[in-house]
Design an enzyme around this catalytic site. Structure first.
Site, PDB file in Angstrom:
ATOM      1  N   CYS A 280       0.908  -1.383   0.093  1.00 14.77           N
ATOM      2  CA  CYS A 280      -0.094   0.041   0.086  1.00 14.77           C
ATOM      3  C   CYS A 280       0.777   1.360   0.135  1.00 14.77           C
ATOM      4  O   CYS A 280       0.556   2.438  -0.470  1.00 14.77           O
ATOM      5  CB  CYS A 280      -0.958   0.089   1.310  1.00 14.77           C
ATOM      6  SG  CYS A 280      -0.246  -0.478   2.656  1.00 14.77           S
TER       7      CYS A 280
ATOM      8  N   HIS B 265      54.066   4.398  32.793  1.00 11.54           N
ATOM      9  CA  HIS B 265      53.723   5.475  33.585  1.00 11.54           C
ATOM     10  C   HIS B 265      54.281   5.252  34.998  1.00 11.54           C
ATOM     11  O   HIS B 265      54.365   4.349  35.411  1.00 11.54           O
ATOM     12  CB  HIS B 265      52.282   5.463  33.750  1.00 11.54           C
ATOM     13  CG  HIS B 265      51.523   5.611  32.456  1.00 11.54           C
ATOM     14  ND1 HIS B 265      51.253   4.543  31.869  1.00 11.54           N
ATOM     15  CD2 HIS B 265      50.972   6.561  31.789  1.00 11.54           C
ATOM     16  CE1 HIS B 265      50.579   4.602  30.991  1.00 11.54           C
ATOM     17  NE2 HIS B 265      50.460   6.110  30.650  1.00 11.54           N
TER      18      HIS B 265
ATOM     19  N   ASP C 241      58.194  10.851  28.101  1.00 13.00           N
ATOM     20  CA  ASP C 241      58.583  11.925  28.832  1.00 13.00           C
ATOM     21  C   ASP C 241      60.341  11.644  29.020  1.00 13.00           C
ATOM     22  O   ASP C 241      61.089  12.572  29.042  1.00 13.00           O
ATOM     23  CB  ASP C 241      58.291  12.257  30.342  1.00 13.00           C
ATOM     24  CG  ASP C 241      56.856  12.806  30.270  1.00 13.00           C
ATOM     25  OD1 ASP C 241      56.460  13.517  29.226  1.00 13.00           O
ATOM     26  OD2 ASP C 241      55.943  12.375  31.105  1.00 13.00           O
TER      27      ASP C 241
ATOM     28  N   THR D 181      55.237  15.522  34.301  1.00 14.36           N
ATOM     29  CA  THR D 181      54.059  16.363  34.186  1.00 14.36           C
ATOM     30  C   THR D 181      53.649  16.687  35.694  1.00 14.36           C
ATOM     31  O   THR D 181      53.287  15.847  36.714  1.00 14.36           O
ATOM     32  CB  THR D 181      52.887  15.990  33.694  1.00 14.36           C
ATOM     33  OG1 THR D 181      53.428  15.689  32.373  1.00 14.36           O
ATOM     34  CG2 THR D 181      51.857  16.726  33.520  1.00 14.36           C
TER      35      THR D 181
ATOM     36  N   ILE E 108      46.476  14.603  36.033  1.00 13.04           N
ATOM     37  CA  ILE E 108      44.928  13.939  35.822  1.00 13.04           C
ATOM     38  C   ILE E 108      44.732  12.748  36.935  1.00 13.04           C
ATOM     39  O   ILE E 108      45.594  11.651  36.779  1.00 13.04           O
ATOM     40  CB  ILE E 108      44.278  13.860  34.648  1.00 13.04           C
ATOM     41  CG1 ILE E 108      44.771  14.808  33.708  1.00 13.04           C
ATOM     42  CG2 ILE E 108      42.814  13.442  34.482  1.00 13.04           C
ATOM     43  CD1 ILE E 108      43.972  16.173  33.792  1.00 13.04           C
TER      44      ILE E 108
ATOM     45  N   ILE F  10      45.090  11.325  27.196  1.00 12.66           N
ATOM     46  CA  ILE F  10      46.338  10.764  27.805  1.00 12.66           C
ATOM     47  C   ILE F  10      45.977   9.020  27.706  1.00 12.66           C
ATOM     48  O   ILE F  10      45.266   8.393  27.383  1.00 12.66           O
ATOM     49  CB  ILE F  10      46.425  11.049  29.295  1.00 12.66           C
ATOM     50  CG1 ILE F  10      45.012  10.954  29.916  1.00 12.66           C
ATOM     51  CG2 ILE F  10      46.798  12.450  29.412  1.00 12.66           C
ATOM     52  CD1 ILE F  10      45.004  11.546  31.501  1.00 12.66           C
ATOM     53  N   SER F  11      46.993   8.431  28.203  1.00 15.33           N
ATOM     54  CA  SER F  11      47.142   6.844  28.358  1.00 15.33           C
ATOM     55  C   SER F  11      46.722   6.188  29.693  1.00 15.33           C
ATOM     56  O   SER F  11      46.513   5.056  29.695  1.00 15.33           O
ATOM     57  CB  SER F  11      48.261   6.340  27.680  1.00 15.33           C
ATOM     58  OG  SER F  11      49.339   6.963  28.282  1.00 15.33           O
TER      59      SER F  11
ATOM     60  N   GLU G 109      44.844   0.534  28.719  1.00 14.09           N
ATOM     61  CA  GLU G 109      44.868  -1.061  28.562  1.00 14.09           C
ATOM     62  C   GLU G 109      43.981  -1.592  29.679  1.00 14.09           C
ATOM     63  O   GLU G 109      43.182  -2.556  29.501  1.00 14.09           O
ATOM     64  CB  GLU G 109      46.331  -1.396  28.687  1.00 14.09           C
ATOM     65  CG  GLU G 109      47.128  -0.968  27.531  1.00 14.09           C
ATOM     66  CD  GLU G 109      48.684  -1.250  27.762  1.00 14.09           C
ATOM     67  OE1 GLU G 109      49.096  -2.089  28.732  1.00 14.09           O
ATOM     68  OE2 GLU G 109      49.529  -0.603  27.312  1.00 14.09           O
ATOM     69  N   ASP G 110      44.214  -1.125  30.928  1.00 14.01           N
ATOM     70  CA  ASP G 110      43.405  -1.929  32.009  1.00 14.01           C
ATOM     71  C   ASP G 110      41.762  -1.675  31.655  1.00 14.01           C
ATOM     72  O   ASP G 110      41.280  -2.700  31.980  1.00 14.01           O
ATOM     73  CB  ASP G 110      43.477  -0.958  33.230  1.00 14.01           C
ATOM     74  CG  ASP G 110      45.034  -1.379  33.787  1.00 14.01           C
ATOM     75  OD1 ASP G 110      45.716  -2.349  33.499  1.00 14.01           O
ATOM     76  OD2 ASP G 110      45.392  -0.440  34.403  1.00 14.01           O
TER      77      ASP G 110
END
Lengths: 516, 128
Positions: free
Chosen positions: A131, A421, A439, A456, A460, A480-481, A499-500
């Site tokens: 239709c 890190h 770094d 740094t 954070i 950031i990683s 990664e975690d």
């Protein structure tokens, strides 16, 4: 005392005494509620604020051959068309389908363009039926060419609302505007003493079917809005927080773009500024007393929107007189306030409605049914799978460095422990900075010897009791990683890396796969 | 007076600005600056009894100077007077009057751009 019918007769005769809610506040202060109730017939309220829960139903008419639209785009903004064949509902906060335009042009902007009489591109797709054989449409429409364009806003005119500040170290972008770091400003939204539901806080006159001012036209109240709440804390008879809401309906074809504006809260999204005004018949002294409420009597809390959780911590209580003064003192420091809803326009709404009634162009209505004024609470959404908190993660013992460590020693740690890190801590284990393998590479390239030169310092971080989703967003936002996990004393408890988080998502997906 | 100073690569290494301040009675505020060894520009607000002489000195030293009339502009059609910008202005150049109309004070504005990026209707523009 008075009835709606008597007031309407006065309106017809041109004898009705109509004042705005601000004028009424002064009248009640000067003459008292008893006198005010005798003197005044109608109080007009007004608000002009960002009302995200707004939108409109459209009927496009049938093409030949006809189509049963299943995906519909107006100027690139998707409207929901899972309604019959050629009906759609466009929501104000829907962003543009093109991510490059995204939040800059959304449903709210489209509604304004329609009301301004602009031509709108309509694209629709369909699966095709016997239709409705057509499978696509690409054409142009305008407000005039639509059969119906009916605004239906599920939640407008919040009775009161929170004010917002931000305790974090960075600027955040919210539906209460841009909030500067360290509680640098305050955003608030209610029109205070002019606001409709603060003038009738127990819904004594405002009800289902009440005729109202909506975006420059005559609209109606459909009933209570979504998230309508009645049982929260009150002071001076009015709620101190969000509370009652209204569902509104109006004819987009009769609206005026002066009282309906598409806007974008930066990095939040599109929203519609809606001008709404409700007339309150002054039937008795109690109603007069309620409409006499002043900005000073209307309290609200300032919440910390820096905490992105459902329950945000309250910073302090204030009132609309303070907020409207432009400056407020938080923790001994004076900061500026932003109204967000236009008080100028709210007043224009109340004045426009007043002049309609005075000219005999607008009559009051008895509610078809009352809106509940007790027994309504807002339930939270329960998530079956609760958020995983940072402290629930299996975190490897943290490897840290001290500020006085030499670069080569830190480089060795990274290689030995296979990490990228290293948080830098003081003698008590408190976070001072962070170094990444990048770094260290930088330090070698520049021949830096000291860790403090390359680390740094503005780090954070993640707190132990934060949900992992929040940390994922933080990592993504700052590009950031990984982030160190700290406790309340700023002592480093671990590291959480991108990664975690990806490993966590994989393991959860595997678990779900097993259980299905 | 507010003006853009255009630095060609040959001037970048000269200490023109500090010499200006040492030799002339001028008050001087740097509102924006973007200068690299390839040249660049700086937005300044200069006043004081010897502002005119100071400007002549800058021009003599080879800095091209373009005075600007307006730093910030508000599109009155687009502005809804919502006031979102008011609390973001670091120099209180944005105010709301008694009738709740939002005003921008061009003299106070330092062109930081907080208001332009936060405006829900993109009604505020900073002059380049």
């Amino acid at each position: 005392m008075k009835t709606i019918e008597e007031i309407n007769q006065k309106i017809r005769d041109g004898d009705a005494v109509v004042v705005t809610a601000s004028e009424m506040t002064r009248i009640v202060q000067e003459n008292g509620a008893e006198e005010a109730a005798k003197e005044v017939d109608v109080v007009t309220t007004g608000t002009f604020g960002a009302m995200c829960s707004s939108g409109a139903f459209f009927n496009f008419g049938h093409s030949d051959p006809p189509i049963k639209m299943s995906h519909t785009y107006l100027n690139g903004v998707e409207a929901y068309s899972g309604l019959a064949a050629v009906d759609a509902y466009l929501g104000a906060t829907q962003p543009h389908r093109n991510p490059d335009i995204g939040l800059d042009y959304g449903g709210a902007h489209l509604l304004e363009d329609l009301v301004r009489g602009k031509e709108i591109e309509l694209v629709a797709e369909a699966y095709g039926t016997d239709c409705y054989p057509r499978t696509e449409v690409h054409t142009f429409i305008s407000l005039e060419s639509l059969n119906q364009a009916i605004m239906v806003n599920p939640r407008n005119c919040y009775q009161n609302y929170a004010a917002a500040t931000n305790s974090t170290e960075e600027t955040i972008y919210t539906y209460l505007g841009t909030l500067l770091p360290q509680m640098g400003n305050v955003g608030y939204s209610s029109a205070g003493e002019l606001s409709p539901l603060l003038n009738d806080p127990y819904f004594q006159t405002i009800g289902v079917g009440t005729r109202i001012f909506l975006c420059g036209s005559q609209g109606y109240i459909l009933g209570e809005g979504t998230q309508h709440a009645t049982d929260g804390e009150r002071e001076n008879g009015v709620p101190v927080g969000s509370a009652g809401t209204l569902m509104l309906q109006g004819d987009l074809k009769k609206m005026d773009a002066k009282f309906l504006r598409g806007a974008t809260m930066p990095k939040y999204g599109p929203t519609l500024y809606v001008g709404a005004g409700i007339p309150i018949p002054i039937l008795n002294e109690e109603i007069a007393q309620r409409t006499g409420i002043s900005d000073q009597d209307i309290h609200c809390n300032i919440y910390d929107y820096g905490v992105p959780r459902r329950s945000r911590p309250a910073v302090m209580e204030t009132n609309y007189q303070e907020l409207r003064s432009g400056k407020i003192e938080i923790n001994g420091r004076e900061v500026q306030t932003s109204p967000l809803s236009s008080l100028k326009k709210a007043l224009e709404v109340a004045q426009e409605l007043k002049s309609w009634i005075e000219k005999g162009n607008f009559f009051l209505t008895n509610p078809v049914q009352n809106i509940p004024n007790k027994g309504c609470t807002v339930k939270p959404l329960q998530i079956r799978r609760p958020s995983i908190l940072v402290k629930d993660l299996k975190i490897k013992p943290v490897i840290t460095a001290r500020a006085e460590d030499d670069i080569s020693g830190v480089a060795r740690k990274m290689v030995d422990d296979n990490i990228n890190h290293v948080p830098v801590v003081d003698h008590a284990g408190r976070l001072m900075g962070i170094v990444t393998s990048w770094d260290i590479a930088h330090a070698v390239a520049q021949d830096s010897k000291k860790l403090t030169e390359v680390m740094t310092k503005k780090v954070i971080v993640a707190m132990e009791d934060e949900p992992v989703e929040l940390i994922a967003r933080r990592i993504d936002k700052h590009e950031i990683s990984g982030v160190p996990i700290v406790n309340r004393e700023n002592r480093v408890r671990g590291m959480i890396t991108a990664e975690d988080i990806s490993r966590l998502i994989c393991s959860q997906n595997n678990k779900e796969g097993d259980s299905q | 007076m507010k003006a853009w100073l255009n630095f060609s690569p040959s001037i970048v290494s000269k200490t023109v600005i500090s010499d200006l301040i040492k030799h002339y009675d001028v008050s001087f505020n740097i509102l924006r600056a973007d200068i690299t060894p390839k040249g660049g520009k700086m937005l300044i607000d200069i006043s004081g009894s010897e502002a005119e002489k100071g400007i002549q000195y800058l021009e003599k030293e080879g800095i091209q100077l373009n005075p600007i009339k307006k730093v910030v502009k508000k599109d009155e059609e687009k502005c809804m007077d919502c006031g979102e910008c008011v609390s973001l202005c670091p120099v209180e150049a944005i105010t709301i009057d008694e009738e709740w109309t939002v005003h921008l004070d061009d003299q106070k504005c330092i062109g930081c751009g907080f208001c332009t990026s936060s405006c829900p209707t993109k009604a505020i523009k900073i002059a380049d």
